[in-house]
Write an enzyme that holds these catalytic residues in place. Structure first.
Site, PDB file in Angstrom:
ATOM      1  N   LYS A   1     -29.564 -47.129  21.969  1.00  0.00           N
ATOM      2  CA  LYS A   1     -29.689 -48.556  21.683  1.00  0.00           C
ATOM      3  C   LYS A   1     -28.338 -49.258  21.600  1.00  0.00           C
ATOM      4  O   LYS A   1     -28.095 -50.233  22.295  1.00  0.00           O
ATOM      5  CB  LYS A   1     -30.483 -48.759  20.390  1.00  0.00           C
ATOM      6  CG  LYS A   1     -31.915 -48.277  20.530  1.00  0.00           C
ATOM      7  CD  LYS A   1     -32.749 -48.580  19.297  1.00  0.00           C
ATOM      8  CE  LYS A   1     -34.100 -47.885  19.360  1.00  0.00           C
ATOM      9  NZ  LYS A   1     -33.985 -46.411  19.418  1.00  0.00           N
TER      10      LYS A   1
ATOM     11  N   GLU B   1     -24.645 -33.829  18.524  1.00  0.00           N
ATOM     12  CA  GLU B   1     -25.350 -34.706  19.443  1.00  0.00           C
ATOM     13  C   GLU B   1     -24.899 -34.414  20.861  1.00  0.00           C
ATOM     14  O   GLU B   1     -23.714 -34.381  21.149  1.00  0.00           O
ATOM     15  CB  GLU B   1     -25.059 -36.166  19.094  1.00  0.00           C
ATOM     16  CG  GLU B   1     -25.478 -36.517  17.671  1.00  0.00           C
ATOM     17  CD  GLU B   1     -25.156 -37.955  17.323  1.00  0.00           C
ATOM     18  OE1 GLU B   1     -25.467 -38.848  18.134  1.00  0.00           O
ATOM     19  OE2 GLU B   1     -24.588 -38.186  16.244  1.00  0.00           O
TER      20      GLU B   1
ATOM     21  N   ILE C   1     -26.498 -35.655  27.770  1.00  0.00           N
ATOM     22  CA  ILE C   1     -26.654 -34.979  29.055  1.00  0.00           C
ATOM     23  C   ILE C   1     -26.307 -35.972  30.159  1.00  0.00           C
ATOM     24  O   ILE C   1     -26.804 -37.100  30.165  1.00  0.00           O
ATOM     25  CB  ILE C   1     -28.090 -34.442  29.212  1.00  0.00           C
ATOM     26  CG1 ILE C   1     -28.413 -33.478  28.052  1.00  0.00           C
ATOM     27  CG2 ILE C   1     -28.260 -33.736  30.560  1.00  0.00           C
ATOM     28  CD1 ILE C   1     -29.866 -33.031  27.987  1.00  0.00           C
TER      29      ILE C   1
ATOM     30  N   THR D   1     -28.366 -39.708  23.344  1.00  0.00           N
ATOM     31  CA  THR D   1     -27.996 -38.348  22.943  1.00  0.00           C
ATOM     32  C   THR D   1     -29.224 -37.617  22.425  1.00  0.00           C
ATOM     33  O   THR D   1     -30.145 -38.231  21.902  1.00  0.00           O
ATOM     34  CB  THR D   1     -26.932 -38.347  21.819  1.00  0.00           C
ATOM     35  OG1 THR D   1     -27.419 -39.091  20.706  1.00  0.00           O
ATOM     36  CG2 THR D   1     -25.609 -38.928  22.290  1.00  0.00           C
TER      37      THR D   1
ATOM     38  N   HIS E   1     -27.053 -37.134  32.995  1.00  0.00           N
ATOM     39  CA  HIS E   1     -28.182 -37.162  33.916  1.00  0.00           C
ATOM     40  C   HIS E   1     -29.141 -38.224  33.384  1.00  0.00           C
ATOM     41  O   HIS E   1     -29.224 -38.407  32.179  1.00  0.00           O
ATOM     42  CB  HIS E   1     -28.886 -35.795  33.926  1.00  0.00           C
ATOM     43  CG  HIS E   1     -30.138 -35.763  34.752  1.00  0.00           C
ATOM     44  ND1 HIS E   1     -30.114 -35.735  36.121  1.00  0.00           N
ATOM     45  CD2 HIS E   1     -31.444 -35.788  34.391  1.00  0.00           C
ATOM     46  CE1 HIS E   1     -31.368 -35.720  36.581  1.00  0.00           C
ATOM     47  NE2 HIS E   1     -32.188 -35.760  35.542  1.00  0.00           N
TER      48      HIS E   1
ATOM     49  N   GLY F   1     -32.938 -38.660  16.285  1.00  0.00           N
ATOM     50  CA  GLY F   1     -31.670 -38.842  15.583  1.00  0.00           C
ATOM     51  C   GLY F   1     -31.664 -40.189  14.888  1.00  0.00           C
ATOM     52  O   GLY F   1     -32.683 -40.656  14.393  1.00  0.00           O
TER      53      GLY F   1
ATOM     54  N   TYR G   1     -38.217 -35.605  23.026  1.00  0.00           N
ATOM     55  CA  TYR G   1     -38.347 -35.098  21.653  1.00  0.00           C
ATOM     56  C   TYR G   1     -39.341 -33.949  21.649  1.00  0.00           C
ATOM     57  O   TYR G   1     -40.348 -33.996  22.339  1.00  0.00           O
ATOM     58  CB  TYR G   1     -38.860 -36.193  20.710  1.00  0.00           C
ATOM     59  CG  TYR G   1     -37.928 -37.364  20.603  1.00  0.00           C
ATOM     60  CD1 TYR G   1     -36.624 -37.205  20.122  1.00  0.00           C
ATOM     61  CD2 TYR G   1     -38.333 -38.633  20.985  1.00  0.00           C
ATOM     62  CE1 TYR G   1     -35.755 -38.276  20.030  1.00  0.00           C
ATOM     63  CE2 TYR G   1     -37.467 -39.723  20.895  1.00  0.00           C
ATOM     64  CZ  TYR G   1     -36.190 -39.531  20.421  1.00  0.00           C
ATOM     65  OH  TYR G   1     -35.332 -40.587  20.340  1.00  0.00           O
TER      66      TYR G   1
ATOM     67  N   LYS H   1     -12.485 -39.057  15.928  1.00  0.00           N
ATOM     68  CA  LYS H   1     -11.652 -40.095  15.326  1.00  0.00           C
ATOM     69  C   LYS H   1     -12.469 -41.341  15.111  1.00  0.00           C
ATOM     70  O   LYS H   1     -13.555 -41.489  15.667  1.00  0.00           O
ATOM     71  CB  LYS H   1     -10.420 -40.383  16.185  1.00  0.00           C
ATOM     72  CG  LYS H   1     -10.734 -40.792  17.611  1.00  0.00           C
ATOM     73  CD  LYS H   1      -9.434 -41.083  18.355  1.00  0.00           C
ATOM     74  CE  LYS H   1      -9.732 -41.710  19.715  1.00  0.00           C
ATOM     75  NZ  LYS H   1      -9.062 -41.035  20.807  1.00  0.00           N
TER      76      LYS H   1
END
Length: 157
Positions: free
Chosen positions: A23, A81, A84, A29, A86, A17, A93, A109
């Site tokens: 970061k 996105e 998870i 995500t 966990h 992504g 990837y 928003k």
């Protein structure tokens, strides 16, 4: 609105992504490819959702998902996105991510600051955890959708 499309089942490859989730936000995500995003119903409202997610043939975990333009970052392409809930040891990837979206939390928003965005996401995560403990959502965790045949890559329907 949103509920008409739920539960929504989706599967696709995890792609790189914007590299912001982990970061800047400390909230990693998993992103779907544009093809998968374009496959979503065009009238599904943007916003924050919750449900279940599974990487490859791994365990099924709670997740929070954002569908939309990410007003804070002024995206020009819609993105989906998945965060998870966990901790994974490494990136995944190229793996197949299977998700079932079971509920809707709030509309998208904009935020005045990164801190405000992060605290909203933390609240979304808490809300998702609460909702996913309810029997009507819990039962989807066991859905056969999550059991990929061994070694078989399944493309989006």
């Amino acid at each position: 609105g949103a509920m008409r499309h739920l539960p929504y089942f989706c599967r696709g490859e995890v792609v790189k992504g914007f590299g912001r989730g982990s970061k800047e936000l400390g909230i990693p995500t998993a992103n779907f490819s544009e093809q998968v995003v374009e496959g979503f119903p065009s009238d599904i409202p943007t916003g924050i959702y919750y449900g279940w997610a599974c990487v490859g043939n791994g365990d099924v975990h709670k997740m929070v998902l954002s569908i939309g333009w990410n007003p804070f970052y002024k995206n020009i392409k819609k993105s989906v996105e998945t965060h998870i809930i966990h901790t994974f040891k490494e990136d995944f990837y190229g793996e197949i991510l299977s998700i079932v979206i079971t509920g809707y939390i709030r509309p998208e928003k904009n935020f005045d600051s990164l801190d405000a965005l992060i605290s909203a996401i933390q609240e979304d995560i808490e809300e998702a955890k609460r909702q996913l403990d309810l029997p009507e959502h819990l039962k989807l965790k066991e859905d056969n959708f999550f059991h990929l045949p061994e070694g078989k890559i399944v493309n989006n329907p």
